[in-house]
Each structure stands twice: as structure tokens, then as C-alpha cells.
Write an enzyme that holds these catalytic residues in place. Structure first.
Site, PDB file in Angstrom:
ATOM      1  N   GLY A   1       0.784  -1.233   0.000  1.00 34.44           N
ATOM      2  CA  GLY A   1       0.000   0.000   0.000  1.00 34.44           C
ATOM      3  C   GLY A   1       0.818   1.286   0.000  1.00 34.44           C
ATOM      4  CB  SER A   2       4.348   2.185  -0.739  1.00 32.21           C
ATOM      5  OG  SER A   2       4.524   1.837  -2.093  1.00 32.21           O
TER       6      SER A   2
ATOM      7  CG  LEU B   1      -1.403  -7.724  -7.375  1.00 32.46           C
ATOM      8  CD1 LEU B   1      -0.375  -8.650  -6.742  1.00 32.46           C
ATOM      9  CD2 LEU B   1      -0.740  -6.851  -8.438  1.00 32.46           C
TER      10      LEU B   1
ATOM     11  CG  ASN C   1      -3.325  -0.809 -13.169  1.00 36.09           C
ATOM     12  OD1 ASN C   1      -3.189  -0.976 -11.946  1.00 36.09           O
ATOM     13  ND2 ASN C   1      -2.628  -1.507 -14.053  1.00 36.09           N
TER      14      ASN C   1
ATOM     15  CG  HIS D   1       2.251  -2.227 -15.660  1.00 33.61           C
ATOM     16  ND1 HIS D   1       1.769  -3.430 -15.187  1.00 33.61           N
ATOM     17  CD2 HIS D   1       3.387  -2.515 -16.332  1.00 33.61           C
ATOM     18  CE1 HIS D   1       2.581  -4.405 -15.583  1.00 33.61           C
ATOM     19  NE2 HIS D   1       3.565  -3.867 -16.275  1.00 33.61           N
TER      20      HIS D   1
ATOM     21  CG  ASP E   1      -0.920  -4.620 -17.564  1.00 37.69           C
ATOM     22  OD1 ASP E   1      -1.457  -4.031 -16.616  1.00 37.69           O
ATOM     23  OD2 ASP E   1      -0.190  -5.615 -17.411  1.00 37.69           O
TER      24      ASP E   1
ATOM     25  CD  GLU F   1       4.624   2.160  -9.056  1.00 37.95           C
ATOM     26  OE1 GLU F   1       3.728   1.997  -8.222  1.00 37.95           O
ATOM     27  OE2 GLU F   1       5.180   1.216  -9.629  1.00 37.95           O
TER      28      GLU F   1
HETATM   29  C1  GAR Z   1       3.467  -1.104  -7.483  1.00 34.72           C
HETATM   30  O1  GAR Z   1       4.775  -1.118  -7.975  1.00 34.72           O
HETATM   31  C2  GAR Z   1       2.480  -1.180  -8.638  1.00 34.72           C
HETATM   32  O2  GAR Z   1       2.910  -0.523  -9.792  1.00 34.72           O
HETATM   33  C3  GAR Z   1       2.421  -2.668  -8.869  1.00 34.72           C
HETATM   34  O3  GAR Z   1       2.380  -3.211  -7.576  1.00 34.72           O
HETATM   35  C4  GAR Z   1       3.160  -2.379  -6.697  1.00 34.72           C
HETATM   36  C5  GAR Z   1       2.331  -2.110  -5.461  1.00 34.72           C
HETATM   37  O4  GAR Z   1       3.106  -1.481  -4.479  1.00 34.72           O
HETATM   38  N1  GAR Z   1       1.266  -3.012  -9.655  1.00 34.72           N
HETATM   39  C6  GAR Z   1       1.301  -3.966 -10.574  1.00 34.72           C
HETATM   40  O5  GAR Z   1       2.270  -4.663 -10.775  1.00 34.72           O
HETATM   41  C7  GAR Z   1       0.008  -4.134 -11.346  1.00 34.72           C
HETATM   42  N2  GAR Z   1       0.230  -4.897 -12.535  1.00 34.72           N
HETATM   43  P1  GAR Z   1       2.417  -0.837  -3.200  1.00 34.72           P
HETATM   44  O6  GAR Z   1       1.477  -1.892  -2.602  1.00 34.72           O
HETATM   45  O7  GAR Z   1       3.557  -0.518  -2.292  1.00 34.72           O
HETATM   46  O8  GAR Z   1       1.659   0.393  -3.632  1.00 34.72           O
END
Ligand code: GAR
Length: 188
Positions: free
Chosen positions: A12-13, A84, A101, A103, A144, A173
Site C-alpha cells: 500500500g505504499s 492484482l 491503474n 503499472h 494493461d 509512482e
Molecule cells: C506497485 O509497484 C504497482 O505498480 C504494482 O504493484 C506495486 C504495489 O506497491 N502493480 C502492478 O504490478 C500491477 N500490474 P504498493 O502496494 O507498495 O503500492
């Protein structure tokens, strides 16, 4: 008042960065975080921010009745932040151009089923890429593949491990996702 529903499966960052960005913006509210993972770190973040959490299982998520829950909030935007599961077609139809979303790569490279989180960064390193980055896009029925709203690049060193690539990409991000959300909400 603009309403945003957040969806997350992991640490969840991104959710944390988004909430921090909007913390002094009372006109933007985050009434609910939806997760598919009872162990997700994002649940603690939701509690810290006094946001309700809804835990969904696959049956509920894939049933059209779930739309009633989402519509109850009259959301302006549905934001996937490390969520996911594939978004079912009924949801895409109910919220056209309202689901986005993020990615962790430069789509169309390193996208599609199975390409998430560390799998993406491992593939980037194996392929010896000199650049990676982020893609923020609308969600359609295919993994995607929706219209791209923003891409940002980051340079990689040949010695970068997948963990280093992940850290570089996450930093992008955290900087850009909230800004894109803000700009979409201004148009909503
Ligand atoms: C992030 O890097 C996001 O881009 C990726 O999961 C991570 C979640 O990090 N998403 C995907 O890969 C979707 N295909 P977080 O839980 O620390 O926000």
C-alpha cells in the site's frame, strides 16, 4: 466533493502516497479501500487514516451484484494501486474511463497476465534494459491495455538488481500517481 475508491492488494505504499498528497484537500474524499488480501499492509494504512476497508473474495468481485456496493459511493474515480486481480468486464462497462491503474514498467513492454510487482522488475533486469519506468492508464477488459495517461522513465545501471529497479520505479509512482488522479478529478 469528489470521491475516490482505492483498490490495493499489497503493502500500500502508493495508497499512502496518494493519501498524503490529498491530506489537505477536504473536497477529495476516500471513503473505502477495497482489498482481496486479508494480510495486505494497506489495511493498516486504512486504519491509520480512518478509512473503511472492504475485503472481497473472487466470488463477490466477479458478481455483478458488487456493482451496487460501488455505485452506492457514487465514485468519480476508481484507482487501482497495486491491485492484482483483473477488473471484470461489468465493472469496466459501469465506470467507463473512471478506472485507472498504475503499472511498474513502460507498457506495452513487460505487461500482461502474470506481469506484476517483482516479476516485472526481474524480467526487466534479465532483458538487460537500460530504462524502465511507470505507466498510468485507463483500465479496459484486457490486462494493461487501456489508453495511456502518463509514462515516466528512469535510467537503469547494468548493475541494478530487481530490488533497485523496484525502488527507482516506486519512487516515480509515488511522485506521479496522485498528480494524475488530481488532474482527472479536476476534469470530472
Ligand atoms: C506497485 O509497484 C504497482 O505498480 C504494482 O504493484 C506495486 C504495489 O506497491 N502493480 C502492478 O504490478 C500491477 N500490474 P504498493 O502496494 O507498495 O503500492
Amino acid at each position: 466533493m469528489k470521491k475516490v475508491l482505492l483498490f490495493a492488494s499489497g503493502g500500500g505504499s502508493n495508497v499512502k502516497a496518494i493519501l498524503r498528497y490529498f491530506q489537505d484537500r477536504p473536497e477529495i474524499s476516500f471513503p473505502l479501500i477495497i482489498t482481496n488480501n486479508r494480510h495486505a499492509g494497506v489495511i493498516g494504512i486504512a486504519q491509520d487514516n480512518k478509512i473503511d476497508v472492504m475485503l472481497v473474495d473472487k466470488d463477490l468481485f466477479n458478481e455483478e451484484v458488487f456493482i451496487d456496493t460501488l455505485e452506492y459511493f457514487k465514485p468519480d474515480l476508481l484507482v487501482l494501486a497495486g491491485f492484482l486481480w483483473k477488473i471484470p468486464g461489468y465493472m469496466v462497462k459501469a465506470f467507463p474511463n473512471k478506472i485507472i491503474n498504475i503499472h511498474p514498467a513502460l507498457l506495452p513492454k513487460f505487461g500482461g497476465k502474470g506481469m506484476y510487482g517483482h516479476h516485472v522488475h526481474e524480467a526487466v533486469v534479465v532483458r538487460g534494459e537500460s530504462v524502465s519506468g511507470i505507466t498510468i492508464h485507463f483500465v479496459n477488459e484486457h490486462y494493461d491495455e487501456g489508453t495511456v495517461l502518463l509514462q515516466k522513465e528512469v535510467a537503469l545501471e547494468s548493475t541494478d538488481t530487481p530490488e533497485i529497479v523496484a525502488a527507482k520505479v516506486l519512487s516515480l509512482e509515488h511522485t506521479w500517481y496522485a498528480r494524475v488522479i488530481d488532474s482527472l478529478l479536476q476534469q470530472a
